[in-house]
Design a protein around this motif. Structure first.
Motif, mmCIF file in Angstrom:
data_model
loop_
_atom_site.group_PDB
_atom_site.id
_atom_site.type_symbol
_atom_site.label_atom_id
_atom_site.label_comp_id
_atom_site.label_asym_id
_atom_site.label_seq_id
_atom_site.Cartn_x
_atom_site.Cartn_y
_atom_site.Cartn_z
ATOM 1 N N PHE A 153 -8.609 4.348 -0.716
ATOM 2 C CA PHE A 153 -7.201 4.745 -0.822
ATOM 3 C C PHE A 153 -6.987 6.104 -0.151
ATOM 4 C CE2 PHE A 153 -3.666 6.906 -2.803
ATOM 5 C CZ PHE A 153 -2.689 5.928 -2.883
ATOM 6 N N GLN A 211 0.834 -1.198 0.000
ATOM 7 C CA GLN A 211 0.000 0.000 0.000
ATOM 8 C C GLN A 211 0.876 1.258 0.000
ATOM 9 O OE1 GLN A 211 -3.268 0.797 -0.054
ATOM 10 N NE2 GLN A 211 -2.927 2.966 0.412
ATOM 11 N N ASN A 212 1.851 1.278 0.906
ATOM 12 C CA ASN A 212 2.625 2.503 1.042
ATOM 13 C C ASN A 212 3.627 2.695 -0.092
ATOM 14 O OD1 ASN A 212 1.095 2.695 3.285
ATOM 15 N ND2 ASN A 212 2.737 3.230 4.674
ATOM 16 N N VAL A 248 4.902 8.300 5.034
ATOM 17 C CA VAL A 248 4.381 7.031 4.524
ATOM 18 C C VAL A 248 5.486 5.966 4.488
ATOM 19 C CG1 VAL A 248 3.273 6.001 2.497
ATOM 20 C CG2 VAL A 248 2.576 8.242 3.263
ATOM 21 N N PHE A 299 -8.460 7.502 2.247
ATOM 22 C CA PHE A 299 -8.543 7.556 3.710
ATOM 23 C C PHE A 299 -7.545 6.626 4.411
ATOM 24 C CE2 PHE A 299 -12.657 9.736 3.183
ATOM 25 C CZ PHE A 299 -12.501 10.722 4.146
ATOM 26 N N VAL A 300 -6.733 5.899 3.649
ATOM 27 C CA VAL A 300 -5.774 4.997 4.316
ATOM 28 C C VAL A 300 -4.750 5.815 5.105
ATOM 29 C CG1 VAL A 300 -3.951 3.289 4.028
ATOM 30 C CG2 VAL A 300 -5.939 3.189 2.571
ATOM 31 N N TYR A 331 -11.623 16.903 1.384
ATOM 32 C CA TYR A 331 -11.888 15.997 0.252
ATOM 33 C C TYR A 331 -13.190 16.374 -0.432
ATOM 34 C CZ TYR A 331 -8.202 12.595 1.429
ATOM 35 O OH TYR A 331 -7.011 11.969 1.628
HETATM 36 N N1 ASN Z 1 -1.386 6.983 3.001
HETATM 37 C C1 ASN Z 1 -1.832 6.332 1.966
HETATM 38 O O1 ASN Z 1 -1.631 5.153 1.854
HETATM 39 C C2 ASN Z 1 -2.561 7.021 0.846
HETATM 40 C C3 ASN Z 1 -3.144 8.369 1.180
HETATM 41 N N2 ASN Z 1 -4.340 8.229 1.952
HETATM 42 C C4 ASN Z 1 -3.406 9.148 -0.095
HETATM 43 O O2 ASN Z 1 -4.500 9.607 -0.349
HETATM 44 O O3 ASN Z 1 -2.505 9.333 -0.875
#
Ligand code: ASN
Length: 503
Positions: free
Chosen positions: A294, A152-153, A383, A296-297, A332
């Protein structure tokens, strides 16, 4: 699948100083369930560092120093990234009302999943995502969490560096007042990505604690605030439609009639095009949830930020999370709304690109580009932090902190991401799939199943409402993951994908 409790408690010390002697006595297991000794649960209620005069730490010798405000900055910065650029496109495919409904749902679910993470981490005194996985399912749980965080990161960081690669040359070209791109090195996106990585990102990524990044996070957020203000301002200054496409009707009526008719038709078309829709469903609607998920991760960063919090308590950390999510929710929504109301259905999957259609050399848009570039650049170190932790946990689980390893992992990670962005930008499409898998895992599935396993049955029986709710949450995650994946695959097969690779 029993995990050695003692080893794990030693591992959780964030600054690498192990504290075998200071650890509370643990009750290994009861009926196959990992449970904690009474000392552990009582510390949880009061935060991890007891406020007794002796200040003797129970779970960690790490005394958090980061204030409430700085933690909000860091978490908000972790939430915000390239995700914000895809939301206007998501709104164009859902309509305003459906978008608002889905955004609210994802924000609330995201906050609930942080609640699950904090509650589980409180029970066992662990403040790292992958350690929760270990606690719940032993090594496979730890590896699954570490892998999801890494994918993800790395996906998120690649998308940020990709923005630098594609936008920075244009910014420099405009600043230098050049008509065309020259072949100079400073016009080459690849060199620029490397330069920014070495000069800005690497020094920040070498910080030992996330707390130090509070100031850069605050600055990054103000850049995004500027982006938002510019998006709102542009809504009232960009004409709609952008280029009135007068229909080229060919019939055997007179020229005057053609002009009249075409003008009328263009007006009606423009009217229809420039009217917002409130509710709609199309094939692209399927991307909305993955884009929002994505966006909000931030879950891999929650526990490290908690670790460094001054006077930590679960309630305080939940307040920090809720505040960050609420601020990002408003940002957002406004960015998506005004981006959509500027271009309507003409909005692209990456909002910044869409402004190129108006005037790529417009000064305000140029400043917006610089602001977004700065914001995403400053997000990379935040991140990167949990990925380094996850790699450390996977490859060197029992080692003490070492500066050499700390630096080498950061350099290695940045090198890989740079190579990816320079030589395989198309691979970013793959991150669509990764985003659709790892984001639901990190937000929905893992927090729920870890919670289910970690909270002792004596405290909450398997059929208690919180545990049933957690299971429903995991089921929702699996459903969303399957849905997004099948839509993406269907899109690929039919070759109709309009979705960009940035998120
Ligand atoms: N921190 C992440 O994984 C993604 C982050 N939420 C973004 O919108 O880019």
């Amino acid at each position: 699948m029993e995990a050695p409790l003692q080893t794990e408690m030693v591992e959780l010390v964030p600054n690498g100083k192990h504290l075998e002697g200071l650890l509370p006595v643990t009750t290994p297991t009861a009926g196959g369930q990992r449970v904690e000794g009474p000392g552990r649960s009582c510390v949880e209620g009061e935060g991890f560092l007891p406020k007794s005069p002796s200040k003797e730490p129970h779970f960690t010798d790490f005394e958090g120093k980061t204030s409430f405000g700085m933690s909000v900055f860091n978490l908000s910065n972790a939430i915000m990234g390239s995700g914000i650029l895809g939301l206007a496109y998501a709104m164009a495919n859902t309509g305003i009302i459906l978008f608002l409904f889905l955004l609210t749902a994802v924000a609330l679910l995201s906050s609930y999943s942080i609640h699950l993470l904090l509650k589980s981490s409180g029970i066992v005194g662990i403040r790292a995502y992958e350690q929760l996985g270990y606690r719940a399912f032993g090594t496979p749980g730890k590896l699954a969490a570490a892998l999801a965080i890494t994918l993800q990161n790395i996906g998120a960081m690649s998308s940020y560096l990709y923005i630098i690669k594609s936008e920075l040359p244009l910014v420099i070209q405009t600043f230098l007042n050049l008509e065309d791109r020259t072949s100079d090195w400073y016009m080459n996106g690849n060199y620029l990505v490397i330069l920014v990585s070495v000069v800005v990102i690497l020094p920040l990524a070498l910080m030992r604690q996330l707390g130090y990044l509070g100031y850069s996070s605050g600055f990054s957020l103000s850049c995004m605030m500027f982006f938002l203000i510019a998006v709102i301002y542009k809504k009232f200054h960009v004409p709609c439609p952008l280029s009135p496409n007068v229909g080229n009707t060919t019939s055997n009526v007179s020229l005057v009639e053609i002009d009249k008719e075409a003008g009328l038709q263009a007006k009606t078309e423009a009217g229809a095009f420039c009217t917002p829709s409130y509710f709609m469903l199309n094939t692209q609607t399927a991307y909305t949830i993955p884009i929002m998920a994505f966006a909000f991760v931030c879950h891999p960063e929650v526990l490290p930020i908690y670790t460094e919090l001054k006077d930590p308590s679960k309630r305080k950390m939940q307040r920090i999370s809720n505040l960050s999510i609420a601020v990002m929710y408003v940002m957002y929504f406004l960015a998506a709304l005004f981006g959509y109301l500027t271009f309507y259905d003409g909005v692209e999957s990456e909002l910044l690109h869409t402004y190129n259609k108006v005037d790529p050399f417009d000064v305000l848009i140029l400043c917006v580009r610089v602001a977004v570039l700065t914001a995403v650049t400053l997000t990379v170190p935040i991140v990167l932090f949990p990925v380094r932790r996850a790699l450390q946990q996977m490859l060197f689980p029992d080692r003490e902190f070492s500066w050499l390893r700390h630096v080498l992992i950061a350099v290695g990670l940045l090198t890989c991401i740079n190579l990816l962005v320079i030589f395989a930008p198309n691979i970013l499409g793959i991150f669509g799939v990764i985003g659709a898998t790892s984001a639901p895992c990190l937000i929905f599935i893992f927090p729920a199943i870890f919670y289910f396993r970690i909270i002792p049955t004596e405290k909450e029986p398997a059929r208690s409402t919180p545990k049933i709710l957690a299971l429903c949450f995991a089921a929702l995650g699996i459903l969303l993951m399957t849905m997004s994946l099948s839509f993406i695959i269907m899109d690929w097969v039919s070759g109709t994908s309009r979705h960009g690779g940035s998120h």
